[in-house]
Design a protein around this motif. Sequence first.
Motif, PDB file in Angstrom:
ATOM      1  N   ASP A  83       0.825  -1.207   0.000  1.00 33.83           N
ATOM      2  CA  ASP A  83       0.000   0.000   0.000  1.00 33.83           C
ATOM      3  C   ASP A  83       0.862   1.262   0.000  1.00 33.83           C
ATOM      4  OD1 ASP A  83      -2.340  -1.427  -0.062  1.00 33.83           O
ATOM      5  OD2 ASP A  83      -2.756  -1.249   2.083  1.00 33.83           O
ATOM      6  N   ILE A  84       1.946   1.273   0.787  1.00 29.14           N
ATOM      7  CA  ILE A  84       2.828   2.436   0.819  1.00 29.14           C
ATOM      8  C   ILE A  84       3.505   2.621  -0.540  1.00 29.14           C
ATOM      9  CG2 ILE A  84       4.900   3.409   1.862  1.00 29.14           C
ATOM     10  CD1 ILE A  84       2.399   3.536   3.625  1.00 29.14           C
ATOM     11  N   MET A  85       3.945   1.545  -1.160  1.00 27.76           N
ATOM     12  CA  MET A  85       4.574   1.641  -2.474  1.00 27.76           C
ATOM     13  C   MET A  85       3.574   2.148  -3.514  1.00 27.76           C
ATOM     14  SD  MET A  85       6.719  -1.941  -2.173  1.00 27.76           S
ATOM     15  CE  MET A  85       7.411  -1.928  -3.827  1.00 27.76           C
ATOM     16  N   GLN A  86       2.338   1.655  -3.437  1.00 25.84           N
ATOM     17  CA  GLN A  86       1.311   2.114  -4.367  1.00 25.84           C
ATOM     18  C   GLN A  86       0.971   3.581  -4.129  1.00 25.84           C
ATOM     19  OE1 GLN A  86       0.571   0.577  -6.936  1.00 25.84           O
ATOM     20  NE2 GLN A  86      -0.005  -1.560  -6.670  1.00 25.84           N
ATOM     21  N   GLN A  87       0.978   4.002  -2.877  1.00 26.84           N
ATOM     22  CA  GLN A  87       0.702   5.398  -2.557  1.00 26.84           C
ATOM     23  C   GLN A  87       1.733   6.323  -3.207  1.00 26.84           C
ATOM     24  OE1 GLN A  87       0.123   6.159   1.652  1.00 26.84           O
ATOM     25  NE2 GLN A  87       0.664   8.304   1.434  1.00 26.84           N
ATOM     26  N   LEU A  88       2.995   5.931  -3.133  1.00 27.55           N
ATOM     27  CA  LEU A  88       4.042   6.724  -3.776  1.00 27.55           C
ATOM     28  C   LEU A  88       3.875   6.725  -5.295  1.00 27.55           C
ATOM     29  CD1 LEU A  88       7.062   5.558  -1.607  1.00 27.55           C
ATOM     30  CD2 LEU A  88       6.236   7.912  -1.793  1.00 27.55           C
ATOM     31  N   ALA A  89       3.601   5.552  -5.862  1.00 26.79           N
ATOM     32  CA  ALA A  89       3.434   5.469  -7.311  1.00 26.79           C
ATOM     33  C   ALA A  89       2.242   6.295  -7.783  1.00 26.79           C
ATOM     34  CB  ALA A  89       3.269   4.008  -7.732  1.00 26.79           C
ATOM     35  N   ALA A  90       1.152   6.264  -7.008  1.00 25.57           N
ATOM     36  CA  ALA A  90      -0.064   6.985  -7.399  1.00 25.57           C
ATOM     37  C   ALA A  90       0.156   8.489  -7.423  1.00 25.57           C
ATOM     38  CB  ALA A  90      -1.201   6.630  -6.443  1.00 25.57           C
ATOM     39  N   SER A  91       1.168   8.984  -6.717  1.00 30.95           N
ATOM     40  CA  SER A  91       1.414  10.427  -6.699  1.00 30.95           C
ATOM     41  C   SER A  91       1.801  10.961  -8.076  1.00 30.95           C
ATOM     42  CB  SER A  91       2.494  10.769  -5.672  1.00 30.95           C
ATOM     43  OG  SER A  91       3.735  10.207  -6.044  1.00 30.95           O
ATOM     44  N   VAL A  92       2.250  10.076  -8.977  1.00 33.53           N
ATOM     45  CA  VAL A  92       2.531  10.483 -10.358  1.00 33.53           C
ATOM     46  C   VAL A  92       1.633   9.722 -11.332  1.00 33.53           C
ATOM     47  CG1 VAL A  92       4.911  11.184  -9.917  1.00 33.53           C
ATOM     48  CG2 VAL A  92       4.433   8.807 -10.530  1.00 33.53           C
ATOM     49  N   GLY A  93       0.520   9.173 -10.809  1.00 33.01           N
ATOM     50  CA  GLY A  93      -0.447   8.486 -11.657  1.00 33.01           C
ATOM     51  C   GLY A  93      -0.028   7.110 -12.112  1.00 33.01           C
ATOM     52  N   ALA A  94       0.881   6.478 -11.367  1.00 31.78           N
ATOM     53  CA  ALA A  94       1.390   5.159 -11.770  1.00 31.78           C
ATOM     54  C   ALA A  94       0.971   4.090 -10.769  1.00 31.78           C
ATOM     55  CB  ALA A  94       2.907   5.195 -11.900  1.00 31.78           C
ATOM     56  N   GLN A  95       1.342   2.850 -11.077  1.00 29.44           N
ATOM     57  CA  GLN A  95       1.063   1.735 -10.192  1.00 29.44           C
ATOM     58  C   GLN A  95       2.250   0.784 -10.181  1.00 29.44           C
ATOM     59  OE1 GLN A  95      -2.822  -0.154 -10.474  1.00 29.44           O
ATOM     60  NE2 GLN A  95      -3.583   1.531 -11.718  1.00 29.44           N
ATOM     61  N   VAL A  96       2.419   0.115  -9.045  1.00 27.21           N
ATOM     62  CA  VAL A  96       3.426  -0.932  -8.930  1.00 27.21           C
ATOM     63  C   VAL A  96       2.842  -2.210  -9.518  1.00 27.21           C
ATOM     64  CG1 VAL A  96       4.839  -2.304  -7.351  1.00 27.21           C
ATOM     65  CG2 VAL A  96       4.389   0.115  -6.858  1.00 27.21           C
ATOM     66  N   VAL A  97       3.530  -2.786 -10.491  1.00 24.48           N
ATOM     67  CA  VAL A  97       3.046  -4.012 -11.127  1.00 24.48           C
ATOM     68  C   VAL A  97       4.191  -5.015 -11.201  1.00 24.48           C
ATOM     69  CG1 VAL A  97       1.366  -2.713 -12.509  1.00 24.48           C
ATOM     70  CG2 VAL A  97       3.594  -3.258 -13.481  1.00 24.48           C
ATOM     71  N   PHE A  98       3.827  -6.265 -11.430  1.00 22.10           N
ATOM     72  CA  PHE A  98       4.821  -7.317 -11.630  1.00 22.10           C
ATOM     73  C   PHE A  98       4.550  -7.974 -12.981  1.00 22.10           C
ATOM     74  CE2 PHE A  98       5.476  -6.649  -7.225  1.00 22.10           C
ATOM     75  CZ  PHE A  98       6.762  -7.091  -6.954  1.00 22.10           C
ATOM     76  N   SER A  99       5.603  -8.132 -13.751  1.00 22.60           N
ATOM     77  CA  SER A  99       5.468  -8.808 -15.035  1.00 22.60           C
ATOM     78  C   SER A  99       5.183 -10.288 -14.805  1.00 22.60           C
ATOM     79  CB  SER A  99       6.752  -8.650 -15.854  1.00 22.60           C
ATOM     80  OG  SER A  99       7.824  -9.354 -15.228  1.00 22.60           O
ATOM     81  N   THR A 100       4.825 -10.988 -15.876  1.00 28.59           N
ATOM     82  CA  THR A 100       4.519 -12.413 -15.743  1.00 28.59           C
ATOM     83  C   THR A 100       5.732 -13.231 -15.330  1.00 28.59           C
ATOM     84  OG1 THR A 100       4.888 -12.670 -18.125  1.00 28.59           O
ATOM     85  CG2 THR A 100       2.612 -12.379 -17.376  1.00 28.59           C
ATOM     86  N   VAL A 101       6.939 -12.674 -15.521  1.00 33.20           N
ATOM     87  CA  VAL A 101       8.140 -13.386 -15.074  1.00 33.20           C
ATOM     88  C   VAL A 101       8.595 -12.883 -13.712  1.00 33.20           C
ATOM     89  CG1 VAL A 101       8.913 -14.009 -17.374  1.00 33.20           C
ATOM     90  CG2 VAL A 101       9.629 -11.825 -16.404  1.00 33.20           C
ATOM     91  N   GLY A 102       7.720 -12.116 -13.025  1.00 32.19           N
ATOM     92  CA  GLY A 102       7.950 -11.794 -11.630  1.00 32.19           C
ATOM     93  C   GLY A 102       8.884 -10.643 -11.354  1.00 32.19           C
ATOM     94  N   LYS A 103       9.016  -9.692 -12.290  1.00 32.21           N
ATOM     95  CA  LYS A 103       9.882  -8.533 -12.078  1.00 32.21           C
ATOM     96  C   LYS A 103       9.028  -7.294 -11.797  1.00 32.21           C
ATOM     97  CE  LYS A 103      13.881 -10.064 -14.774  1.00 32.21           C
ATOM     98  NZ  LYS A 103      14.867  -9.961 -13.692  1.00 32.21           N
ATOM     99  N   MET A 104       9.403  -6.550 -10.743  1.00 37.83           N
ATOM    100  CA  MET A 104       8.650  -5.361 -10.366  1.00 37.83           C
ATOM    101  C   MET A 104       8.897  -4.232 -11.356  1.00 37.83           C
ATOM    102  SD  MET A 104       8.760  -3.112  -6.840  1.00 37.83           S
ATOM    103  CE  MET A 104      10.224  -2.182  -7.339  1.00 37.83           C
ATOM    104  N   GLN A 105       7.797  -3.558 -11.737  1.00 37.70           N
ATOM    105  CA  GLN A 105       7.863  -2.409 -12.626  1.00 37.70           C
ATOM    106  C   GLN A 105       6.965  -1.305 -12.086  1.00 37.70           C
ATOM    107  OE1 GLN A 105       6.402  -4.034 -16.332  1.00 37.70           O
ATOM    108  NE2 GLN A 105       8.382  -4.913 -16.883  1.00 37.70           N
ATOM    109  N   LEU A 106       7.118  -0.108 -12.645  1.00 38.15           N
ATOM    110  CA  LEU A 106       6.187   0.988 -12.432  1.00 38.15           C
ATOM    111  C   LEU A 106       5.554   1.305 -13.780  1.00 38.15           C
ATOM    112  CD1 LEU A 106       8.252   3.290 -10.049  1.00 38.15           C
ATOM    113  CD2 LEU A 106       6.003   2.313  -9.540  1.00 38.15           C
TER     114      LEU A 106
END
Length: 334
Positions: free
Chosen positions: A285-308
């Motif tokens: 939730d904290i990571m998503q809160q930071l990402a949302a401040s620029v209109g983004a989201q924390v996501v993971f690719s199908t091979v399990g790598k974190m992206q914005l």
Amino acid sequence: DPTSVRCVLVEVGVFSEGAETVRYLSNLGYITGAADTPANVVYEACIVGGVTVSESLPLTGRANVGWGDVEVANSDGSRDHWLDDIWSGRPIKIFVGDVRWPRADFRQVFSGVVEDISPRSATTVNLLLRDKSQQLNTPLTEETIDNESLTKDTLKPLCFGEVHNITPVLVDPGTLTYMVHNGPVEDIFEVRDNGVPVDFGKNLGAGTFALTASPVGAITASVQGAKVDGVYLQGVTPLVRHIGKTYGKTPLLAGEIDTAQLDAFHAAHPQHVGVYVASRSNQLDIMQQLAASVGAQVVFSTVGKMQLQKLNILDAAEVEFGKDDAQWWRVPAF
């Protein structure tokens, strides 16, 4: 290739008989060679049915890669004991290829975690899958302040980026010492007592400051937060990456972060942001809160790598439809 013999390989962790182990499953059965990694491993032919994947990046809420189940045959009851094992939160990887290929040629199509195991029928057991974001679905921190004069469950606060008028945590009433971050910070540039600036001494290496006189009201502070290896972290990408790699019950490994994608995102979105956490909070939730401040989201690719990832809505003026396009569209009535 019409002659291909499609094969699915699953490597899944599980806590069984008092130890963490890995089970190797397949839809056809497969044995790795002596030169393969892992070597001389039998993938048991027990998967039935298929596996599907869907990805979503909603305008609100969390992005996710959602999978169905891995369905495992159990018509003879030989896997009934699997229901007594602990699967929740264990890693799972899925690969596809041709049964005739060497193991190294199989392509990874999913890396995530098992949510649970469930018998969906009398003849099967099903592993319920979730993307790797569930690895971050844990408390951000549970480190408490060791001071007998305070309640035992008082958390050490965390400060990321620049924040203003936060409420610091009193860690030592005898010395009037307050903490703004559990670790080094860039600066504590103002402290106020009931809104009035007051004198204080700061220990930036410990993330604390001490008042020079007893307070008369509420103490607030303005802070430039976490420093890592002498570097003040600013911007969504550095903060999200740091929180993902450092906090929670199972911090992300370097190989679980899409470094190139995050670096490109940071170049496009260098805005400075900040968040202060002084109570129990969810890491994701904290990571998503930071990402949302620029209109983004924390996501993971199908091979399990974190992206914005940021979903950009096209300007309607940039999209034109002619009469020849009408047959391809059906507009619902409202």
